[in-house]
Scaffold this active site. Structure first.
Site, PDB file in Angstrom:
ATOM      1  CG  ASP A 147     -14.418  -2.015  27.376  1.00 34.63           C
ATOM      2  OD1 ASP A 147     -14.018  -0.839  27.397  1.00 34.63           O
ATOM      3  OD2 ASP A 147     -14.537  -2.712  28.390  1.00 34.63           O
ATOM      4  CG  HIS A 206      -7.667   6.085  25.781  1.00 40.32           C
ATOM      5  ND1 HIS A 206      -6.745   5.330  26.461  1.00 40.32           N
ATOM      6  CD2 HIS A 206      -7.021   7.240  25.446  1.00 40.32           C
ATOM      7  CE1 HIS A 206      -5.605   5.995  26.565  1.00 40.32           C
ATOM      8  NE2 HIS A 206      -5.751   7.163  25.954  1.00 40.32           N
TER       9      HIS A 206
HETATM   10  C1  GDG Z   1     -11.100   3.301  29.002  1.00 42.83           C
HETATM   11  C2  GDG Z   1     -11.807   2.523  27.885  1.00 42.83           C
HETATM   12  C3  GDG Z   1      -9.734   1.179  27.563  1.00 42.83           C
HETATM   13  C4  GDG Z   1     -10.969  -1.309  38.209  1.00 42.83           C
HETATM   14  N1  GDG Z   1     -11.477  -1.569  39.405  1.00 42.83           N
HETATM   15  C5  GDG Z   1     -10.548  -1.184  40.302  1.00 42.83           C
HETATM   16  C6  GDG Z   1      -9.450  -0.692  39.618  1.00 42.83           C
HETATM   17  N2  GDG Z   1      -9.748  -0.771  38.318  1.00 42.83           N
HETATM   18  C7  GDG Z   1      -8.845  -0.368  37.222  1.00 42.83           C
HETATM   19  C8  GDG Z   1      -8.428  -1.598  36.449  1.00 42.83           C
HETATM   20  C9  GDG Z   1      -8.129  -1.038  35.069  1.00 42.83           C
HETATM   21  C10 GDG Z   1      -9.026   0.204  34.980  1.00 42.83           C
HETATM   22  O1  GDG Z   1      -9.519   0.469  36.294  1.00 42.83           O
HETATM   23  C11 GDG Z   1     -10.236  -0.027  34.080  1.00 42.83           C
HETATM   24  O2  GDG Z   1      -9.780  -0.015  32.751  1.00 42.83           O
HETATM   25  P1  GDG Z   1     -10.668  -0.563  31.537  1.00 42.83           P
HETATM   26  O3  GDG Z   1      -9.828  -0.606  30.342  1.00 42.83           O
HETATM   27  O4  GDG Z   1     -11.201  -1.899  31.905  1.00 42.83           O
HETATM   28  O5  GDG Z   1     -11.911   0.412  31.393  1.00 42.83           O
HETATM   29  P2  GDG Z   1     -12.208   2.034  31.298  1.00 42.83           P
HETATM   30  O6  GDG Z   1     -12.065   2.649  32.634  1.00 42.83           O
HETATM   31  O7  GDG Z   1     -13.578   2.129  30.716  1.00 42.83           O
HETATM   32  O8  GDG Z   1     -11.106   2.676  30.303  1.00 42.83           O
HETATM   33  C12 GDG Z   1     -11.244   1.108  27.811  1.00 42.83           C
HETATM   34  C13 GDG Z   1      -9.063   2.107  28.564  1.00 42.83           C
HETATM   35  O9  GDG Z   1      -9.692   3.387  28.594  1.00 42.83           O
HETATM   36  C14 GDG Z   1      -7.590   2.304  28.215  1.00 42.83           C
HETATM   37  O10 GDG Z   1      -7.427   2.777  26.917  1.00 42.83           O
HETATM   38  O11 GDG Z   1      -9.208  -0.121  27.712  1.00 42.83           O
HETATM   39  O12 GDG Z   1     -11.863   0.403  26.767  1.00 42.83           O
HETATM   40  O13 GDG Z   1     -13.224   2.484  28.130  1.00 42.83           O
HETATM   41  O14 GDG Z   1      -6.791  -0.651  34.977  1.00 42.83           O
HETATM   42  O15 GDG Z   1      -7.341  -2.169  37.117  1.00 42.83           O
HETATM   43  N3  GDG Z   1      -8.332  -0.255  40.231  1.00 42.83           N
HETATM   44  C15 GDG Z   1      -8.323  -0.310  41.592  1.00 42.83           C
HETATM   45  N4  GDG Z   1      -9.383  -0.753  42.330  1.00 42.83           N
HETATM   46  C16 GDG Z   1     -10.506  -1.195  41.734  1.00 42.83           C
HETATM   47  O16 GDG Z   1     -11.463  -1.586  42.412  1.00 42.83           O
HETATM   48  N5  GDG Z   1      -7.205   0.085  42.232  1.00 42.83           N
END
Ligand code: GDG
Length: 492
Positions: A383, A171
């Site tokens: 990212d 990921h």
């Molecule tokens: C890893 C990789 C890759 C965020 N704030 C809240 C909340 N979120 C949810 C978002 C989103 C998730 O968290 C964050 O996903 P990201 O992809 O932006 O980042 P990572 O956590 O670092 O994830 C990344 C991912 O894996 C998938 O392969 O894209 O690059 O680092 O879904 O919606 N959800 C809620 N409240 C919040 O305040 N409910």
């Protein structure tokens, strides 16, 4: 959805189970996990009567198994805990995974703590996971292992005599070879990964970085790089290597965002910030997300373009993460110092430049912010993909929003044609992009946002699961033409 022709069941393996166990009075309670991976895999697992194997995230206690058993009845697929103790958590999870692989794979090698103790614990925990798979697997199952914590799981599965087909998805990014070379256990990690039958990366660049590291470090590998899915031959084994950009449940976001509840919440929140454009930033507390750098750019924009004062507010949500780690505590202090400094410098009566929230939002609030924000400022230093930018676009029902996106997010490969692309290290560049977004006329916003939403709708999370599983089971590489995954190189 096709769970993979020929596979009896799908077994998902990840560091964390898709549920949380919380203490309640003297007992415990299971809460469902959220996120795209759960949304995408849950129907496949349910359909096939599958299993999810992982850690509960808290020290193992008697009674967890019973709790998970009853939770399994609700999820429709099995939940199998891997019990980890405090040393496992310290050295495998915080240590090897998050103090070595996480920073190194995000090109931040100076943050790595190459402690040999971490390595040995990482190996023993990966073996624990492999043994759990062995205890629970049946002939014909397909095992899909997720992420950087478990790069050795496939190796141990083979070592203890399991001959199931097994795939792996990373990921996070895979670093360029000159950075990967810093890892003291570099060759062992690559050789372990070659025990999977299919290796999935987020982007073509990650895939290429991995293949370049293989060529440099593992003598005897034969690469066939043609197409989106390449093959590697090594010690009589054939391994497929592909790029599969992860996505979101697009329709689910559109549906939930279109509710009265979200529309009302968005209206109330924007009412509190009248006559101005809202810029949203939503990130886990992490140094890879570029939050301080974003604040420098925002502050620069307020100095350079005084007409923005009183006309834009940055709402920065920081979701607590790894808060026991001193570096993350330090980052939190730095963020809070900068918020204070910028607000102290620019605040006027009736207007505060940065609204800072250090907590997790519930889904309605999250979607409301996505829906109301005129600009999303997504500027990670690096990212794997970044799902927030895709979620923001999906929720932009009125096509009013502008996405400012880092060139170093995996999502850049798909979204560069509709977003304003920035180098997150370039403070003046990001500052100018903020002004461009603020001044962008409605028709151009609409055109760009429509394009972005089409791209995300077409390649959603279900496309991702299907593409990976097709690659795992398909016999014919020509099913994966190169054009199926885009490549983005800044300045080209
Ligand atoms: C890893 C990789 C890759 C965020 N704030 C809240 C909340 N979120 C949810 C978002 C989103 C998730 O968290 C964050 O996903 P990201 O992809 O932006 O980042 P990572 O956590 O670092 O994830 C990344 C991912 O894996 C998938 O392969 O894209 O690059 O680092 O879904 O919606 N959800 C809620 N409240 C919040 O305040 N409910």
């Amino acid at each position: 959805m096709d769970g993979g022709a020929g596979a009896k069941r799908l077994i998902a393996v990840s560091n964390r189970l898709p549920i949380r166990i919380i203490r309640e009075g003297r007992g415990y309670r299971c809460l469902p996990g959220a996120g795209g991976l759960v949304t995408a895999l849950a129907p496949v697992l349910r359909d096939r009567g599958g299993l999810w194997i992982g850690w509960t995230g808290s020290p193992y206690e008697k009674g967890h198994e019973l709790l998970l058993e009853s939770a399994s009845k609700e999820t429709g697929y099995g939940l199998v805990p891997v019990p980890l103790d405090n040393e496992d958590e310290r050295d495998y999870y915080y240590g090897f995974s998050n103090e070595i692989i996480w920073p190194l794979f995000h090109d931040l090698q100076t943050r790595c703590k190459f402690n040999p103790r971490y390595w040995y614990r990482y190996l023993s925990v990966n073996k624990k996971f492999a043994l759990k798979v062995k205890e629970n697997a049946k002939v014909g199952d397909y095992v899909w292992v997720h992420d950087y914590h478990l790069m050795h799981c496939g190796f141990f599965m083979k070592k203890i005599g399991l001959s199931l087909r097994v795939g792996f998805f990373l990921h996070i990014p895979f670093p360029p070879v000159d950075i990967f070379l810093k890892l003291p256990w570099r060759k062992k990690v690559l050789e372990a990964l070659l025990h999977y039958d299919l290796l999935g990366f987020q982007t073509m660049r990650d895939k290429r970085n991995f293949l370049n590291s293989l060529s440099a470090l593992v003598p005897g590998v034969k690469l066939k790089r043609r197409g989106a899915v390449s093959t590697v031959e090594y010690l009589g084994r054939k391994i497929r290597v592909g790029a599969f950009p992860i996505s979101i449940d697009y329709k689910g976001f559109v549906r939930d965002c279109d509710s009265k509840e979200v529309a009302d919440a968005a209206w109330y929140l924007h009412e509190a910030l009248p006559d101005r454009q809202v810029i949203i930033g939503i990130d886990r507390l992490d140094y890879t997300k570029g939050i301080p750098e974003r604040f420098f750019a925002f502050s620069d924009a307020l100095s350079r373009f005084p007409e923005l004062r009183g006309r834009v507010s940055l709402v920065q949500v920081v979701v607590p993460s790894r808060t026991e780690v001193p570096e993350y505590q330090e980052l939190k202090r730095e963020i809070e110092r900068l918020v204070g400094e910028i607000n102290g410098k620019f605040t006027q009566s009736g207007w505060v430049p940065i609204h800072y929230l250090f907590r997790s939002l519930d889904r309605v609030q999250l979607l409301a912010y996505y829906r109301l924000a005129e600009i999303a400022l997504i500027t990670p230093l690096k990212d794997g993909m970044n799902l927030v930018c895709k979620e923001y676009c999906a929720c932009n029902l009125e096509h009013r929003g502008v996405l400012i996106l880092s060139e170093f997010a995996g999502a850049a490969t798909q979204l560069h044609s509709g977003a304003l692309m920035v180098n997150p290290y370039d403070i003046e560049g990001v500052s100018k992009a903020i002004f461009t977004a603020y001044s962008m006329p409605r028709p151009e916003r609409k055109k760009r946002m429509k394009r972005l939403r089409q791209i995300i709708k077409k390649k959603d999370i279900f496309w991702w699961v299907n593409t990976f599983l097709n690659a795992a089971f398909s016999k014919d590489l020509k099913d994966f033409p190169r054009e199926s995954v885009e490549e983005y190189i800044p300045l080209r």
